[in-house]
Design a protein around this motif. Sequence first.
Motif, PDB file in Angstrom:
ATOM      1  N   GLN A 360       0.834  -1.197   0.000  1.00 57.70           N
ATOM      2  CA  GLN A 360       0.000   0.000   0.000  1.00 57.70           C
ATOM      3  C   GLN A 360       0.869   1.246   0.000  1.00 57.70           C
ATOM      4  N   PRO A 361       0.438   2.316  -0.720  1.00 59.00           N
ATOM      5  CA  PRO A 361       1.163   3.588  -0.628  1.00 59.00           C
ATOM      6  C   PRO A 361       1.021   4.144   0.783  1.00 59.00           C
ATOM      7  N   THR A 362       2.116   4.627   1.329  1.00 63.00           N
ATOM      8  CA  THR A 362       2.098   5.127   2.703  1.00 63.00           C
ATOM      9  C   THR A 362       2.539   6.583   2.719  1.00 63.00           C
ATOM     10  N   LEU A 363       1.704   7.421   3.319  1.00 67.51           N
ATOM     11  CA  LEU A 363       1.992   8.850   3.385  1.00 67.51           C
ATOM     12  C   LEU A 363       2.412   9.228   4.799  1.00 67.51           C
ATOM     13  N   SER A 364       3.382  10.080   4.891  1.00 68.14           N
ATOM     14  CA  SER A 364       3.819  10.565   6.202  1.00 68.14           C
ATOM     15  C   SER A 364       4.449  11.933   6.016  1.00 68.14           C
ATOM     16  N   GLY A 365       4.490  12.709   7.096  1.00 66.10           N
ATOM     17  CA  GLY A 365       5.137  14.010   7.048  1.00 66.10           C
ATOM     18  C   GLY A 365       4.528  14.940   6.018  1.00 66.10           C
ATOM     19  N   THR A 366       5.384  15.540   5.203  1.00 68.83           N
ATOM     20  CA  THR A 366       4.953  16.544   4.227  1.00 68.83           C
ATOM     21  C   THR A 366       3.998  15.971   3.190  1.00 68.83           C
ATOM     22  N   THR A 367       4.257  14.755   2.705  1.00 63.84           N
ATOM     23  CA  THR A 367       3.401  14.173   1.669  1.00 63.84           C
ATOM     24  C   THR A 367       2.002  13.892   2.212  1.00 63.84           C
ATOM     25  N   GLY A 368       1.924  13.455   3.478  1.00 62.61           N
ATOM     26  CA  GLY A 368       0.622  13.224   4.097  1.00 62.61           C
ATOM     27  C   GLY A 368      -0.165  14.513   4.223  1.00 62.61           C
ATOM     28  N   THR A 369       0.521  15.579   4.645  1.00 61.82           N
ATOM     29  CA  THR A 369      -0.127  16.885   4.769  1.00 61.82           C
ATOM     30  C   THR A 369      -0.581  17.406   3.411  1.00 61.82           C
ATOM     31  N   LEU A 370       0.280  17.236   2.390  1.00 64.62           N
ATOM     32  CA  LEU A 370      -0.060  17.701   1.043  1.00 64.62           C
ATOM     33  C   LEU A 370      -1.295  16.979   0.520  1.00 64.62           C
ATOM     34  N   ALA A 371      -1.352  15.661   0.701  1.00 61.99           N
ATOM     35  CA  ALA A 371      -2.510  14.889   0.242  1.00 61.99           C
ATOM     36  C   ALA A 371      -3.774  15.316   0.964  1.00 61.99           C
ATOM     37  N   LEU A 372      -3.674  15.555   2.266  1.00 53.63           N
ATOM     38  CA  LEU A 372      -4.832  15.970   3.062  1.00 53.63           C
ATOM     39  C   LEU A 372      -5.331  17.346   2.627  1.00 53.63           C
ATOM     40  N   VAL A 373      -4.411  18.273   2.410  1.00 59.32           N
ATOM     41  CA  VAL A 373      -4.786  19.622   1.965  1.00 59.32           C
ATOM     42  C   VAL A 373      -5.397  19.572   0.567  1.00 59.32           C
ATOM     43  N   ALA A 374      -4.777  18.818  -0.337  1.00 56.64           N
ATOM     44  CA  ALA A 374      -5.295  18.710  -1.708  1.00 56.64           C
ATOM     45  C   ALA A 374      -6.683  18.092  -1.731  1.00 56.64           C
ATOM     46  N   ALA A 375      -6.894  17.060  -0.893  1.00 52.30           N
ATOM     47  CA  ALA A 375      -8.209  16.404  -0.843  1.00 52.30           C
ATOM     48  C   ALA A 375      -9.284  17.378  -0.387  1.00 52.30           C
ATOM     49  N   ASN A 376      -8.965  18.194   0.625  1.00 50.34           N
ATOM     50  CA  ASN A 376      -9.955  19.150   1.122  1.00 50.34           C
ATOM     51  C   ASN A 376     -10.156  20.321   0.163  1.00 50.34           C
ATOM     52  N   LEU A 377      -9.090  20.727  -0.547  1.00 54.23           N
ATOM     53  CA  LEU A 377      -9.250  21.762  -1.571  1.00 54.23           C
ATOM     54  C   LEU A 377     -10.096  21.237  -2.737  1.00 54.23           C
ATOM     55  N   TYR A 378      -9.928  19.964  -3.051  1.00 52.21           N
ATOM     56  CA  TYR A 378     -10.758  19.333  -4.077  1.00 52.21           C
ATOM     57  C   TYR A 378     -12.232  19.375  -3.674  1.00 52.21           C
ATOM     58  N   VAL A 379     -12.508  19.001  -2.427  1.00 50.46           N
ATOM     59  CA  VAL A 379     -13.883  19.066  -1.917  1.00 50.46           C
ATOM     60  C   VAL A 379     -14.379  20.514  -1.924  1.00 50.46           C
ATOM     61  N   PHE A 380     -13.499  21.462  -1.599  1.00 50.37           N
ATOM     62  CA  PHE A 380     -13.845  22.881  -1.632  1.00 50.37           C
ATOM     63  C   PHE A 380     -14.278  23.296  -3.041  1.00 50.37           C
TER      64      PHE A 380
END
Length: 467
Positions: A360-380
């Motif tokens: 499985q792809p594993t996100l941590s640190g900066t990449t995890g934050t980037l994915a979380l921000v992008a996902a919420n901006l997408y929903v926005f």
Amino acid sequence: MIENQAKVYPKANQSFTLLIACTAALGGFLFGFDTAIINGAIKALYQAFNATSWTIGLAVSLALLGSAVGAFYAGPIADRFGRIKTMIVASVLFTISAIGAGAAFGIWDFILWRVVGGIGVGAASVIAPAYIAEVSPAHLRGRLGSLQQLAIVIGIFIALLCDYAIALAAGSAGNPWLFGVSAWRWMFWSEIPPALLYGIGGLIIPESPRYLVAQKKEEEAATVLAKVIGGDVQTKISEIRETVLRERKPKLSDLLSRNGGLLPIVWVGIGLSLLQQFVGINVIFYYSSILWQAVGFSEQDSLWITVITGATNIVTTLIAIAVVDKFGRRPLLLLGSLGMTITLGIMAITFNNAPIINGQPTLSGTTGTLALVAANLYVFCFGFSWGPVVWVLLGEIFNNKIRASALAVAASIQWVANFIVSTTFPPLLTTVGLGSAYALYGIAAAISFFFVWFFIQETKGKELEEM
């Protein structure tokens, strides 16, 4: 005909209009609640019923096919028996589904109850925008029509919040909670109160004036119109009378052109419905809890992230309500398409480049934050554009003669598209990977921009009789 032409009606009452629109939008709330409540229960269902990924996929997706059936038949039923009676039937279906899903003995009867709820969801997805469009003054119709999507996203948010709160209180969705009953069962039973409230509301609000005119109940229609729009009610009834073709009931054949194909405007509605789903928004709301767990977050953290996403959706829908009648429908759709294309592209790149651990792809640190921000901006981006505006347009672009039937077709296609996206996401996840899946949704978002540019005309400020 109106017997007393000199009758004086009360002035328009915007508070009354808002109240009945909000009541109708409860169907949207249940739409969102019913489809999202399974999010927090998926892992527990695996354990409770010893289910496979295939049967769990059916538990999520077959409810969507039920929604397609409900949406397809809701229009003709609403034209024959009225918008209000159809709302009440939907309320009954929601209530039965909530009780049955929470009390299910096995995965197959659980699926049956979810399909029953899906039929109610489909009916609500057609009736709420049609009713709101038909009772709203032109200058308020965009904002009031957006109440449908606001209600949907609030329903999603409350469902995810209930999932989080119940799982937190029990320690896990699979643990016993009140009276020793598993927490996941209470998640589904939490839908019972709003389902009953929807039915009670349907018994209180008036029937659509355009339906009443079609039924030759013009005195009743005049009373409703006087409250919601005021002004020259008799002229408005004459306009409605000319467009609803009182001499016969609406038929699905009204959607056909002279050469036997669907009318161009029906194809536009279908295109809007398909693209709203093909951008992948419901992957976030159906699978987000297990999706975030798959990339390293805990169960409770994953559920909390879904709550944050739901809250983001509400805020952006409020923004859409505030600006849709000012800036128009078309600019919001174009801007939303651009934003979704960019954010989905970021998520595709992020997940494609994530390190693979245990398959499985594993996100941590900066990449995890980037994915979380992008996902919420997408929903926005979805939340201020394709979420609410599509429902506004589906309530507006069809004329009085075909509105309910055309909405039924467009909404049923939307549910079929939702089914396709929801059932193909797990296989995409295990074959091409999460990054490639988001890339496909990003391509759909890019296509949506050109679809709007070439095929969507502005409807801001136009009366329904002008459509």
